[in-house]
Design a protein around this motif. Structure first.
Motif, PDB file in Angstrom:
ATOM      1  N   TYR A  94     -17.856 171.234 -26.901  1.00  0.00           N
ATOM      2  CA  TYR A  94     -17.444 171.716 -28.191  1.00  0.00           C
ATOM      3  C   TYR A  94     -16.072 172.246 -28.328  1.00  0.00           C
ATOM      4  CZ  TYR A  94     -22.425 171.985 -29.213  1.00  0.00           C
ATOM      5  OH  TYR A  94     -23.849 171.606 -29.751  1.00  0.00           O
ATOM      6  N   PHE A  95     -15.390 172.551 -27.014  1.00  0.00           N
ATOM      7  CA  PHE A  95     -14.084 172.887 -26.901  1.00  0.00           C
ATOM      8  C   PHE A  95     -13.305 172.064 -26.050  1.00  0.00           C
ATOM      9  CE2 PHE A  95     -17.003 176.609 -27.389  1.00  0.00           C
ATOM     10  CZ  PHE A  95     -16.745 176.807 -28.578  1.00  0.00           C
ATOM     11  N   ARG A  96     -11.942 171.903 -26.377  1.00  0.00           N
ATOM     12  CA  ARG A  96     -11.051 171.133 -25.524  1.00  0.00           C
ATOM     13  C   ARG A  96     -10.696 172.059 -24.190  1.00  0.00           C
ATOM     14  NH1 ARG A  96     -10.265 169.883 -30.873  1.00  0.00           N
ATOM     15  NH2 ARG A  96      -9.722 167.858 -31.347  1.00  0.00           N
ATOM     16  N   LEU A  97     -10.230 171.676 -23.187  1.00  0.00           N
ATOM     17  CA  LEU A  97      -9.780 172.217 -22.216  1.00  0.00           C
ATOM     18  C   LEU A  97      -8.588 173.262 -22.542  1.00  0.00           C
ATOM     19  CD1 LEU A  97      -9.784 173.222 -19.209  1.00  0.00           C
ATOM     20  CD2 LEU A  97      -8.701 171.294 -18.596  1.00  0.00           C
ATOM     21  N   GLU A  98      -7.488 172.520 -23.290  1.00  0.00           N
ATOM     22  CA  GLU A  98      -6.427 173.380 -23.674  1.00  0.00           C
ATOM     23  C   GLU A  98      -6.730 174.488 -24.495  1.00  0.00           C
ATOM     24  OE1 GLU A  98      -6.398 170.007 -25.154  1.00  0.00           O
ATOM     25  OE2 GLU A  98      -6.540 169.344 -23.138  1.00  0.00           O
ATOM     26  N   ASP A  99      -7.717 174.269 -25.361  1.00  0.00           N
ATOM     27  CA  ASP A  99      -8.222 175.483 -26.314  1.00  0.00           C
ATOM     28  C   ASP A  99      -8.809 176.760 -25.532  1.00  0.00           C
ATOM     29  OD1 ASP A  99      -7.429 173.839 -28.471  1.00  0.00           O
ATOM     30  OD2 ASP A  99      -9.262 173.055 -28.963  1.00  0.00           O
ATOM     31  N   LEU A 100      -9.757 176.364 -24.632  1.00  0.00           N
ATOM     32  CA  LEU A 100     -10.173 177.368 -23.717  1.00  0.00           C
ATOM     33  C   LEU A 100      -9.216 178.133 -22.800  1.00  0.00           C
ATOM     34  CD1 LEU A 100     -13.476 175.346 -22.365  1.00  0.00           C
ATOM     35  CD2 LEU A 100     -13.275 177.316 -24.212  1.00  0.00           C
ATOM     36  N   ILE A 101      -8.313 177.287 -22.192  1.00  0.00           N
ATOM     37  CA  ILE A 101      -7.192 178.021 -21.525  1.00  0.00           C
ATOM     38  C   ILE A 101      -6.340 178.911 -22.480  1.00  0.00           C
ATOM     39  CG2 ILE A 101      -4.848 177.739 -20.597  1.00  0.00           C
ATOM     40  CD1 ILE A 101      -6.132 174.914 -19.353  1.00  0.00           C
ATOM     41  N   ARG A 102      -6.047 178.406 -23.649  1.00  0.00           N
ATOM     42  CA  ARG A 102      -5.346 179.634 -24.706  1.00  0.00           C
ATOM     43  C   ARG A 102      -6.106 180.596 -25.114  1.00  0.00           C
ATOM     44  NH1 ARG A 102      -2.900 178.540 -30.488  1.00  0.00           N
ATOM     45  NH2 ARG A 102      -1.382 180.149 -30.688  1.00  0.00           N
ATOM     46  N   VAL A 103      -7.395 180.482 -25.278  1.00  0.00           N
ATOM     47  CA  VAL A 103      -8.250 181.539 -25.671  1.00  0.00           C
ATOM     48  C   VAL A 103      -8.344 182.466 -24.585  1.00  0.00           C
ATOM     49  CG1 VAL A 103     -10.695 182.366 -26.036  1.00  0.00           C
ATOM     50  CG2 VAL A 103      -9.848 180.342 -27.276  1.00  0.00           C
ATOM     51  N   ALA A 104      -8.501 181.925 -23.193  1.00  0.00           N
ATOM     52  CA  ALA A 104      -8.452 182.885 -21.948  1.00  0.00           C
ATOM     53  C   ALA A 104      -7.128 183.474 -22.052  1.00  0.00           C
ATOM     54  CB  ALA A 104      -8.700 181.887 -20.707  1.00  0.00           C
ATOM     55  N   GLU A 105      -5.972 183.151 -22.225  1.00  0.00           N
ATOM     56  CA  GLU A 105      -4.632 183.822 -22.218  1.00  0.00           C
ATOM     57  C   GLU A 105      -4.545 184.949 -23.291  1.00  0.00           C
ATOM     58  OE1 GLU A 105      -1.994 180.050 -22.543  1.00  0.00           O
ATOM     59  OE2 GLU A 105      -2.089 179.958 -20.447  1.00  0.00           O
ATOM     60  N   LEU A 106      -5.186 184.606 -24.428  1.00  0.00           N
ATOM     61  CA  LEU A 106      -5.231 185.626 -25.505  1.00  0.00           C
ATOM     62  C   LEU A 106      -6.053 186.766 -25.137  1.00  0.00           C
ATOM     63  CD1 LEU A 106      -5.348 183.223 -28.483  1.00  0.00           C
ATOM     64  CD2 LEU A 106      -3.463 184.611 -27.951  1.00  0.00           C
ATOM     65  N   ILE A 107      -7.109 186.391 -24.314  1.00  0.00           N
ATOM     66  CA  ILE A 107      -8.063 187.494 -24.110  1.00  0.00           C
ATOM     67  C   ILE A 107      -7.203 188.564 -23.099  1.00  0.00           C
ATOM     68  CG2 ILE A 107     -10.070 188.248 -22.620  1.00  0.00           C
ATOM     69  CD1 ILE A 107     -11.396 185.868 -24.460  1.00  0.00           C
ATOM     70  N   LYS A 108      -6.505 187.764 -22.087  1.00  0.00           N
ATOM     71  CA  LYS A 108      -5.865 188.411 -21.064  1.00  0.00           C
ATOM     72  C   LYS A 108      -4.784 189.288 -21.717  1.00  0.00           C
ATOM     73  CE  LYS A 108      -3.052 187.538 -16.989  1.00  0.00           C
ATOM     74  NZ  LYS A 108      -2.370 186.495 -16.091  1.00  0.00           N
ATOM     75  N   ASP A 109      -4.045 188.825 -22.368  1.00  0.00           N
ATOM     76  CA  ASP A 109      -3.020 189.718 -23.372  1.00  0.00           C
ATOM     77  C   ASP A 109      -3.645 190.845 -23.969  1.00  0.00           C
ATOM     78  OD1 ASP A 109      -0.930 187.722 -22.278  1.00  0.00           O
ATOM     79  OD2 ASP A 109      -1.088 186.679 -24.257  1.00  0.00           O
ATOM     80  N   LEU A 110      -4.674 190.508 -24.550  1.00  0.00           N
ATOM     81  CA  LEU A 110      -5.198 191.656 -25.274  1.00  0.00           C
ATOM     82  C   LEU A 110      -5.872 192.847 -24.528  1.00  0.00           C
ATOM     83  CD1 LEU A 110      -7.321 189.548 -27.935  1.00  0.00           C
ATOM     84  CD2 LEU A 110      -5.275 191.260 -28.533  1.00  0.00           C
ATOM     85  N   ARG A 111      -6.380 192.454 -23.224  1.00  0.00           N
ATOM     86  CA  ARG A 111      -6.674 193.497 -22.240  1.00  0.00           C
ATOM     87  C   ARG A 111      -5.594 193.998 -21.671  1.00  0.00           C
ATOM     88  NH1 ARG A 111     -11.702 190.352 -19.002  1.00  0.00           N
ATOM     89  NH2 ARG A 111     -13.231 190.476 -21.048  1.00  0.00           N
ATOM     90  N   ALA A 112      -4.239 193.739 -21.674  1.00  0.00           N
ATOM     91  CA  ALA A 112      -3.287 194.320 -20.964  1.00  0.00           C
ATOM     92  C   ALA A 112      -2.577 195.503 -21.634  1.00  0.00           C
ATOM     93  CB  ALA A 112      -2.091 193.235 -20.713  1.00  0.00           C
TER      94      ALA A 112
END
Length: 86
Positions: free
Chosen positions: A68-86
């Motif tokens: 359902y998801f492209r690898l690039e999209d999952l990496i970007r979501v993970a980066e966004l989550i990391k930024d939100l937690r910071a």
């Protein structure tokens, strides 16, 4: 000849499935767009990728419903989550 017809294919667009006659195609702001006339005769446009005129997405074809998801999209979501937690 007959005008080129297309349908809106974007799953969440209110005009999804409706056919239109192609009035023009152009690249605007780095995006391919298709132009059509609405029921009132006003010129409107949509991104080409939201229509049946777009080339099929190679990922969707290759995934064939298995992913359902492209690898690039999952990496970007993970980066966004990391930024939100910071």
């Amino acid at each position: 000849g007959e005008p080129i017809r297309f349908c809106v294919t974007h799953p969440y667009h209110p005009l999804r499935g409706q056919p239109f006659g192609l009035a023009a195609q152009n690249k605007e702001f780095g995006e391919d767009r298709v132009f059509y006339r609405d029921t009132d005769g006003r010129m409107r446009y949509l991104p080409r990728g939201w229509t049946s005129l777009a080339a099929p997405d190679p990922f969707v074809i290759a995934a064939a419903g298995r992913a359902y998801f492209r690898l690039e999209d999952l990496i970007r979501v993970a980066e966004l989550i990391k930024d939100l937690r910071a």
